[in-house]
Design an enzyme around this catalytic site. Structure first.
Site, short mmCIF file in Angstrom:
data_model
loop_
_atom_site.label_atom_id
_atom_site.label_comp_id
_atom_site.label_asym_id
_atom_site.label_seq_id
_atom_site.Cartn_x
_atom_site.Cartn_y
_atom_site.Cartn_z
N TYR A 27 -6.23 9.77 5.56
CA TYR A 27 -4.71 10.03 5.36
C TYR A 27 -4.67 10.94 3.90
CZ TYR A 27 -3.87 6.14 8.57
OH TYR A 27 -4.16 5.54 9.78
N GLN B 45 0.88 -0.98 0.00
CA GLN B 45 0.04 0.10 0.07
C GLN B 45 1.02 1.24 0.10
OE1 GLN B 45 -2.63 0.67 3.51
NE2 GLN B 45 -4.44 0.56 2.05
N GLU C 44 -6.96 -26.92 37.95
CA GLU C 44 -7.80 -25.76 38.20
C GLU C 44 -8.53 -26.06 39.58
OE1 GLU C 44 -8.61 -22.60 37.48
OE2 GLU C 44 -10.24 -22.85 39.03
N CYS D 29 -3.63 -5.69 18.73
CA CYS D 29 -3.07 -5.34 17.64
C CYS D 29 -3.27 -3.70 17.72
CB CYS D 29 -3.85 -5.82 16.41
SG CYS D 29 -5.70 -6.05 16.83
N GLY E 155 -7.97 -9.09 7.73
CA GLY E 155 -6.98 -8.44 8.42
C GLY E 155 -6.62 -9.15 9.60
N ARG E 156 -7.44 -8.78 10.71
CA ARG E 156 -6.96 -9.42 11.96
C ARG E 156 -7.13 -10.95 12.25
NH1 ARG E 156 -11.18 -5.75 15.00
NH2 ARG E 156 -11.93 -6.09 13.02
N GLN F 200 -11.06 -15.64 34.55
CA GLN F 200 -11.94 -14.20 34.32
C GLN F 200 -12.48 -14.10 33.18
OE1 GLN F 200 -10.75 -10.65 36.10
NE2 GLN F 200 -8.88 -11.37 37.12
N CYS G 273 -11.07 -7.87 19.76
CA CYS G 273 -10.60 -7.38 21.25
C CYS G 273 -9.95 -6.11 20.86
CB CYS G 273 -10.08 -8.47 21.96
SG CYS G 273 -8.48 -8.58 21.76
C1 LIG Z 1 -3.10 -3.18 13.61
C2 LIG Z 1 -3.70 -3.02 12.41
C3 LIG Z 1 -3.02 -2.10 11.17
C4 LIG Z 1 -3.93 -1.70 10.15
N1 LIG Z 1 -3.09 -0.90 9.24
C5 LIG Z 1 -3.86 -0.62 8.00
C6 LIG Z 1 -3.13 -0.13 6.84
O1 LIG Z 1 -1.74 -0.18 7.07
N2 LIG Z 1 -3.84 0.09 5.96
C7 LIG Z 1 -5.14 0.10 5.63
O2 LIG Z 1 -5.58 0.45 4.82
N3 LIG Z 1 -5.63 -0.47 6.88
C8 LIG Z 1 -5.34 -0.81 8.20
N4 LIG Z 1 -5.79 -1.49 9.01
C9 LIG Z 1 -7.15 -2.02 8.67
C10 LIG Z 1 -7.32 -3.01 8.22
O3 LIG Z 1 -6.82 -3.10 6.87
C11 LIG Z 1 -8.77 -3.55 8.07
O4 LIG Z 1 -9.43 -2.93 7.09
C12 LIG Z 1 -9.41 -3.64 9.29
O5 LIG Z 1 -8.63 -4.20 10.55
C13 LIG Z 1 -10.68 -4.39 9.46
O6 LIG Z 1 -10.68 -5.84 8.66
P1 LIG Z 1 -10.68 -7.12 9.74
O7 LIG Z 1 -11.62 -6.97 10.55
O8 LIG Z 1 -10.39 -8.18 8.76
O9 LIG Z 1 -9.45 -6.90 10.70
C14 LIG Z 1 -5.15 -1.60 10.09
C15 LIG Z 1 -5.78 -2.72 11.24
C16 LIG Z 1 -5.32 -3.23 12.18
C17 LIG Z 1 -6.06 -3.89 13.20
S1 SF4 Z 2 -5.42 -8.92 19.27
FE1 SF4 Z 2 -7.82 -9.48 19.42
S2 SF4 Z 2 -8.52 -7.88 17.61
FE2 SF4 Z 2 -6.41 -8.14 17.43
S3 SF4 Z 2 -6.23 -9.71 15.96
FE3 SF4 Z 2 -6.05 -10.84 17.72
S4 SF4 Z 2 -7.92 -11.36 18.39
FE4 SF4 Z 2 -8.26 -9.87 16.92
#
Ligand SMILES: Cc1cc2nc3c(=O)[nH]c(=O)nc-3n(C[C@H](O)[C@H](O)[C@H](O)COP(=O)(O)O)c2cc1C
Ligand code: SF4
Length: 659
Positions: free
Chosen positions: A173, A103, A414, A351, A320-321, A422, A347
């Site tokens: 941005y 990107q 346990e 991240c 992503g996550r 928790q 959560c």
């Molecule tokens: C740690 C982190 C860093 C991210 N960095 C970017 C990034 O560099 N560019 C971008 O367009 N989106 C970024 N995002 C957004 C993700 O690309 C994505 O759109 C968002 O996490 C939702 O998707 P998910 O639910 O699959 O994580 C970031 C998200 C997270 C959690």
């Molecule tokens: S820290 Fe939480 S939100 Fe982030 S990737 Fe892991 S489980 Fe998903």
């Protein structure tokens, strides 16, 4: 017939063919070095992701010019020196049949001088609504040189062997700052009309094309709704997508929001937001264009992703996550093992919260995320020496899983009658179901790994002498704090854990004492149950320890449920017919039937000292060290087991427990 036939059918973006419809969404990890270059840590992480079967990886937002840096250890594309590192990443991705893109990014005003090294720049001198720094307005010469920087960045990506570039025109941005009347108040040819506001992006697309040649795939990520007053709306985004298609862009990648709307919890949807909240925006754009549309955002299960494709709402799915949580998501889905996927619980603790603190990205449910090299070295104990884990909360369960993966014979003890610690209380509050999912997933893993679980079993000296383990991991957790104030022992004073775990009940009107995130969630739990709730917090903010977006959503819900919030207020005594609080210099009573304490907790340690000299290895982890978040507990548990596996590799089997 494959379980997810659409997800695992090849797809095209321009001239590029992807082996399946899954891309890894771009995510800044803060794993690069201070020059913005690739590191061995990052390569190992990417290798792990590529091995899991994703069709393409979009490398993170990478700054095209140094003043556009948004995060301290972000990747850069600003200098030819970045090319060799990217080349290694491309070769590695290709070895696994994955495509690699990157990107192109400039933060504009959405950064700080401390990170970018100077006053942020922007189309207009309007501060970022979240970070608050006043940017300097760019002059035309600077704009032209930035356009060249985008082109040069794309050239470097191509020279490194990457398969495509994605222009980051989303999330508020620099490019969005030009596109949007929310942030662009220029009166020259880069501001005013839609055409003028798009000029910067048009010139960037042209520069990228010029530098990469015809046919090199270019995608654009955009925010289909900025979710701020005066910002871009879905209809603008539809029109923008058509305009991008006319300019030869090969795909649009649909996200939402900017830093001004981050707290609304849609850009990176937290636990409280439903799955797939952004699909509707992709579907809208899909109606407008014929180029591929990529959707993203909490597409946590293969079934949901397949449905999105089947409904024609998008052509590709970005994860992503989900891939931080489980890099093997694609291959498990393809092999019909969707139930084995370690779910991202949204959560945001490991991240994005860490990233916004300028720290490296972790994952609460995957201790190996970002530590791939360390965990790849998990030695296998062929002797299957015994490891006792004392405590079945998140730290203990995580330790037990990793120790079992390392070949130990693991006994997880346990003292209570259920695993989870928790996580039970955390998952009981409304909108916190992710914690229960984590508990389910950990339990499932324990079972798959053959960990012996002994409930109702307290680990002590006698037990350890009898079991003779090679190592003990102490994960005994923490106990709720009860302040030493008059009346605290009354029957109507409960702890939040007793309440949330169902061991105690509250009457009609309840005073919750302690307005951290846990206290606020307890108040919501009670309000949802029909109680009249007052939440008292000694400091000035409620849920100050919650991630930003979660906090805003939570406060909104407390308000709509009529929770009475009192800040700068302490509990000073509980009497038979009065509960007394103090705020400023004033002491007053409030009418409440039940007091629920949510004042944090104190580590339950001591076992480590008791066992000293009895076992070759002892480690204490999680809340037993000091009360912290689940993300710390899970990681520490896994690291302790990793430490044991290393010790076992150094110490041949003859090392036995002392009797
Ligand atoms: C740690 C982190 C860093 C991210 N960095 C970017 C990034 O560099 N560019 C971008 O367009 N989106 C970024 N995002 C957004 C993700 O690309 C994505 O759109 C968002 O996490 C939702 O998707 P998910 O639910 O699959 O994580 C970031 C998200 C997270 C959690
Ligand atoms: S820290 Fe939480 S939100 Fe982030 S990737 Fe892991 S489980 Fe998903």
């Amino acid at each position: 017939m494959a379980t997810y036939p659409l997800l695992f059918s090849p797809g095209r973006i321009g001239r590029l063919t992807l082996k399946n419809r899954l891309l890894m969404a771009p995510m800044v990890r803060n794993y690069a070095d201070e020059r913005g270059q690739m590191t061995s840590r990052y390569l190992a992480h990417l290798e792990r992701i590529a091995r899991g079967g994703v069709g393409a990886i979009i490398l993170e937002a990478s700054f095209v010019s140094p003043e556009g840096r948004g995060f301290r250890h972000q990747l850069g594309l600003h200098d030819d020196a970045v090319i060799p590192g990217l080349e290694q990443a491309a070769t590695m991705a290709h070895d696994y049949g994955a495509r690699l893109g990157v990107q192109l990014f400039h933060a504009g005003r959405q950064t700080t001088a401390a990170v970018s090294g100077g006053q942020p720049v922007a189309p207009s001198e309007i501060p970022c609504p979240l970070l608050g720094e006043l940017p300097r307005g760019l002059d035309r010469m600077e704009i032209h040189s930035l356009v060249r920087a985008y082109g040069d960045a794309a050239r470097r990506a191509k020279a490194a062997g990457l398969d495509f570039v994605e222009i980051h025109a989303a999330h508020g941005y620099l490019i969005t700052q030009f596109l949007s009347p929310f942030s662009n108040r220029r009166t020259d040819t880069y501001g005013g009309s839609t055409e003028n506001r798009r000029r910067f992006l048009a010139e960037i697309i042209e520069a990228v094309r010029k530098e990469t040649g015809p046919g090199f795939p270019v995608t654009v990520r955009l925010s289909a709704d900025e979710m701020v007053p005066g910002g871009m709306q879905p209809a603008d985004a539809q029109d923008l997508a058509i305009w991008l298609q006319e300019r030869g862009v090969d795909a649009v990648h649909v996200s939402v929001g900017n830093y001004g709307s981050y707290v609304r919890g849609r850009m990176i949807p937290p636990m409280a937001v439903e799955d797939g909240p952004l699909v509707k925006y992709a579907a809208l754009l899909k109606q407008a264009v014929t180029i591929p549309v990529i959707t993203v955002g909490k597409l946590r299960t293969p079934a949901l992703a397949e449905t999105v494709l089947a409904n024609g709402q998008a052509d590709f799915i970005a994860l992503g996550r989900e891939l931080l949580a489980d890099p093997d998501w694609p291959q498990k889905a393809e092999q019909g093992l969707a139930d084995e996927i370690h779910r991202c619980i949204a959560c945001n603790q490991g991240c994005i919260s860490r990233l916004f603190e300028q720290r490296d990205v972790w994952c609460t449910v995957n201790a190996a995320c970002g530590r791939e090299r360390e965990f790849a070295g998990l030695a296998h104990d062929d002797e299957h020496r015994k490891v006792l884990v004392a405590g079945g909360g998140p730290a203990g369960m995580s330790a037990a899983c990793t120790a079992a993966r390392a070949g130990f014979k693991v006994v997880l003890c346990e003292a209570g009658d259920a695993l989870g610690g928790q996580l039970h209380a955390a998952g009981a509050a409304p909108h916190r179901g992710g914690w229960s999912e984590l508990l389910q997933d950990l339990r499932h893993q324990l079972k798959l790994l053959g960990v012996e679980v002994r409930l109702g079993t307290r680990v002590d000296k006698k037990f350890v002498k009898q079991e003779q383990p090679y190592g003990v991991i102490v994960a005994t957790g923490a106990e709720a704090l009860r302040p030493a104030i008059p009346g605290i022992g009354s029957l109507n004073v409960l702890t939040a854990r007793d309440l949330l775990e169902g061991r105690a009940r509250a009457f009609c009107s309840v005073l919750v004492v302690g307005g951290g995130c846990a206290g606020a969630q307890t108040a919501e739990f009670l309000a949802a149950g029909g109680h009249a709730v007052t939440l008292a917090e000694a400091e000035g903010d409620i849920a100050a320890d919650a991630p930003l977006d979660d906090r805003t959503l939570l406060l909104g819900r407390l308000k709509s449920q009529g929770v009475n919030i009192m800040t700068h207020t302490r509990l000073i005594s509980v009497e038979q017919d009065a509960i007394n609080l103090q705020s400023g210099g004033e002491i007053f009573g409030i009418a409440a039937d039940t007091v629920v304490l949510c004042l944090g907790s104190r580590p339950k340690h001591g076992l480590e000292v008791e066992l000293m000299g009895l076992v070759p290895h002892i480690a204490t982890v999680g809340d037993a060290v000091s009360a912290r978040r689940a993300t710390d507990a899970v990681l520490e548990g896994a690291l302790a087991a990793l430490g044991l596996s290393r010790a076992a590799a150094r110490e041949p089997a003859a090392v036995k427990a002392a009797s």
